[in-house]
Motif scaffolding. Structure first.
Motif, PDB file in Angstrom:
ATOM      1  N   SER A  19       0.819  -1.209   0.000  1.00 40.96           N
ATOM      2  CA  SER A  19       0.000   0.000   0.000  1.00 40.96           C
ATOM      3  C   SER A  19       0.859   1.268   0.000  1.00 40.96           C
ATOM      4  O   SER A  19       0.338   2.372   0.028  1.00 40.96           O
ATOM      5  N   ASN A  20       2.177   1.093  -0.023  1.00 42.95           N
ATOM      6  CA  ASN A  20       3.065   2.254  -0.048  1.00 42.95           C
ATOM      7  C   ASN A  20       3.796   2.277  -1.390  1.00 42.95           C
ATOM      8  O   ASN A  20       4.523   1.337  -1.728  1.00 42.95           O
ATOM      9  N   GLU A  21       3.620   3.359  -2.124  1.00 40.90           N
ATOM     10  CA  GLU A  21       4.184   3.432  -3.472  1.00 40.90           C
ATOM     11  C   GLU A  21       5.711   3.292  -3.485  1.00 40.90           C
ATOM     12  O   GLU A  21       6.283   2.795  -4.453  1.00 40.90           O
ATOM     13  N   HIS A  51      -1.595  -4.723  -5.744  1.00 44.84           N
ATOM     14  CA  HIS A  51      -1.324  -3.562  -4.889  1.00 44.84           C
ATOM     15  C   HIS A  51      -2.610  -2.826  -4.518  1.00 44.84           C
ATOM     16  O   HIS A  51      -3.593  -2.872  -5.240  1.00 44.84           O
ATOM     17  N   ASP A  52      -2.524  -2.118  -3.399  1.00 44.85           N
ATOM     18  CA  ASP A  52      -3.637  -1.303  -2.952  1.00 44.85           C
ATOM     19  C   ASP A  52      -3.081   0.101  -2.702  1.00 44.85           C
ATOM     20  O   ASP A  52      -2.959   0.547  -1.569  1.00 44.85           O
ATOM     21  N   LEU A  53      -2.699   0.765  -3.802  1.00 43.63           N
ATOM     22  CA  LEU A  53      -2.045   2.061  -3.670  1.00 43.63           C
ATOM     23  C   LEU A  53      -3.077   3.176  -3.714  1.00 43.63           C
ATOM     24  O   LEU A  53      -3.957   3.174  -4.564  1.00 43.63           O
ATOM     25  N   ASN A  54      -2.963   4.125  -2.777  1.00 43.45           N
ATOM     26  CA  ASN A  54      -3.868   5.274  -2.813  1.00 43.45           C
ATOM     27  C   ASN A  54      -3.201   6.400  -3.577  1.00 43.45           C
ATOM     28  O   ASN A  54      -2.747   7.366  -2.988  1.00 43.45           O
ATOM     29  N   VAL A  55      -3.089   6.206  -4.895  1.00 47.42           N
ATOM     30  CA  VAL A  55      -2.439   7.247  -5.692  1.00 47.42           C
ATOM     31  C   VAL A  55      -3.509   8.251  -6.118  1.00 47.42           C
ATOM     32  O   VAL A  55      -4.553   7.866  -6.626  1.00 47.42           O
ATOM     33  N   ASP A  56      -3.249   9.537  -5.860  1.00 44.78           N
ATOM     34  CA  ASP A  56      -4.262  10.538  -6.247  1.00 44.78           C
ATOM     35  C   ASP A  56      -4.147  10.833  -7.725  1.00 44.78           C
ATOM     36  O   ASP A  56      -3.075  10.903  -8.264  1.00 44.78           O
TER      37      ASP A  56
END
Ligand code: NAG
Ligand code: NAG
Length: 530
Positions: free
Chosen positions: A39-41, A525-530
């Motif tokens: 979850s961390n890019e 992946h579970d990335l919270n990329v804006d």
């Protein structure tokens, strides 16, 4: 060919084929446990990328190191890959690296990274490669209290280049085994499926890399110990040209000069694009021999390929599964599209692959045995111990004793025949080098099947010559991940070049990674990329 040896191989193949057919029925119906997603890019950047970002002051080493420490803590309960960590020291090292970078003028940054090419980059170390002050038990209860006195030479090169070690990872007992079930802790599990082994002997590195829990790892390979875990966990792994990396400080070790060629340290990584930089550092002074700066265009590489051993030799091995063959076909097609000359290779040179492979190992007498007995009947003693181990009642592991036992009986090859096969190895070496030249590579299976079920490697061991043969003849070989089979397990193949042409393997790795994806991700992946 050796009749007795090949009969054993044949029966082991049948045994394995039956097991391979039965095991799916015995598996519990529920799905295997999934490791948590990334979850961390920061964890998705290659080494080359993080070095560039740090040089541009867009990334701090401390953030990267903290991200990897978090990730290791998240996945360790699922994979059991860690022997011991040194996170506190790593955090200090990272702060120190950041300070050095912050105190350097912009125009001096390239020189700084020239001198310290891995400055601020975290990595992990297979326990047997030797990290100073850390446990050095290498899966053995007899070594339970041993602490490593000094960095192994290759580990030292990485530290001197600014790399930051995070931990030592688990291996099989004395690195003797295709599974990582040490006598000292619970067995290591595959991040793609906990019912499968991550392979061995660099199983801890395989699992950590597969799980995205390390930027890169140092492994060692005398028979496939880097390439098998790379296949089983869906990452890249490189066994260098014989003799290029130093084995000083590795346990186990041997005195014979041949051993320094067969046993090699090498990188395991999710990123094919990083292999060249990693070998540049790990090879130390020998890096110049690899000519890594001179890039060859993909289209100028001649690609030979094979789907496995052929004729009688092929018949006596386990036939590679369809997914492995498909992986090679896909790669060949992709490389042909890039303009490479491609040709199916005849494997007749390899007809005694098992005999040649094993004869090389048998001659390394100074490699330590796990059981050091004074008994006049060592073989009997080993057999008794082996049966105890099968029942889980020995202080040694069954994989370790099995390997000891095979060496004690000279793997059933008479001494004078061993020498004949050593001579045959030289012929194979010359012929294959001639075929590959300075611009040719050979693609072939790393192993016939994907990640094995736990406790089945003793039957599958008889396919070890797919990897071991290249240790014996000293050719560089890189495992390349190529997606999953129908059960979700990583597949792939190895790419082999003539000695000192490791860079051809890296070019193929880079090319296939950029077109086909490279690293096989266990959980999306579970990335919270804006
Ligand atoms: C084997 O013999 C040596 C000396 O002869 C002795 O020091 C050692 O303890 C013995 N080992 C075992 C396992 O009995
Ligand atoms: C493998 O076999 C050993 C005994 O030889 C046993 O203790 C262990 O639990 C088995 N591992 C798995 C994962 O089944």
């Amino acid at each position: 060919m050796e009749l007795v040896l090949r009969c054993i191989q044949f029966f082991m193949s049948i045994g394995y084929a039956i097991l391979y057919w039965i095991l799916p029925f015995m598996e519990p119906k529920k799905n295997p446990v999934r490791i948590p997603p990334i979850s961390n890019e920061l964890l998705t950047f290659s080494l080359v990328e993080v070095i560039e970002l740090m040089g541009q002051r867009k990334l701090k080493s401390i953030d990267l190191v903290r991200a990897y420490i978090e990730r290791i803590k998240d996945v360790e309960p699922y994979i059991n890959a860690v022997v011991h960590d040194c996170f506190d020291e790593a955090i200090d090292d990272a702060l120190c690296a950041d300070k050095v970078i912050a105190g350097t003028k912009d125009e001096d940054i390239p020189a700084l990274f020239e001198r310290f090419p891995l400055l601020g980059a975290p990595f992990t170390v297979k326990e047997s490669c030797g990290l100073k002050g850390m446990p050095f038990r290498v899966g053995s209860r007899q070594r339970a209290n041993m602490i490593c006195p000094k960095n192994g030479e290759v580990v030292n090169h990485l530290v001197k280049a600014g790399g930051i070690p995070l931990l030592v990872s688990v291996t099989s007992e004395y690195c003797y085994g295709m599974e990582t079930q040490p006598a000292t802790q619970y067995c290591c599990l595959n991040p793609h499926n906990d019912r499968r082994t991550p392979g061995g002997s660099s199983g801890g590195e395989g699992a950590l890399n597969g799980a995205g829990a390390t930027l890169f790892g140092v492994g060692s390979d005398i028979a496939g110990s880097i390439r098998l875990p790379s296949l089983f966990n869906g990452v890249f792994g490189h066994k260098p040209t014989g003799g290029v990396t130093s084995i000083v400080g590795h346990f186990p070790n041997c005195r014979e000069p041949d051993g320094r060629e067969f046993l090699q340290m090498g990188p395991i990584t999710r990123f094919g694009c990083d292999l060249s930089l990693l070998m540049h550092v790990m090879a130390g002074k020998n890096a110049v021999k690899l000519n890594l700066k001179s890039r060859i265009a993909t289209k100028d590489i001649m690609v030979y390929y094979s789907f496995g051993f052929e004729q009688l030799n092929g018949f006596l091995h386990k036939t590679p599964v369809c997914a492995m063959e498909m992986a090679i076909k896909t790669a060949v097609k992709c490389l042909a599209n890039r303009g490479c000359y491609t040709e199916r290779a005849s494997m007749s040179l390899f007809k005694n692959s098992l005999e040649i492979s094993i004869s090389g190992i048998v001659l390394l007498q100074s490699f330590p045995y796990i059981i050091n007995s004074n008994s006049s009947n060592k073989i009997f003693e080993h057999l008794v111990e082996f049966h105890k181990a099968l029942l889980g009642r020995s202080e040694y592991t069954k994989e370790g004793i099995y390997f000891d036992l095979l060496r004690r009986v000279n793997i059933l090859i008479k001494a004078e025949r061993t020498n004949k096969y050593r001579a045959e190895a030289e012929v194979l070496k010359a012929n294959l080098a001639k075929m590959l030249g300075d611009n040719g590579v050979l693609l072939l299976p790393t192993f016939p099947v994907p990640a094995l079920h736990h406790n089945t490697s003793l039957l599958a061991l008889w396919n070890i010559d797919y990897t071991l043969i290249f240790n014996i003849i000293g050719f560089p070989a890189t495992h390349i991940p190529m997606g999953k089979d129908k059960d979700g397990l990583p597949v792939g193949f190895q790419v082999v070049a003539a000695p000192y042409n490791d860079r051809l393997c890296f070019q193929i790795a880079r090319e296939l990674e950029s077109t086909l994806g490279g690293w096989v991700v266990p959980t999306p992946h579970d990335l919270n990329v804006d």
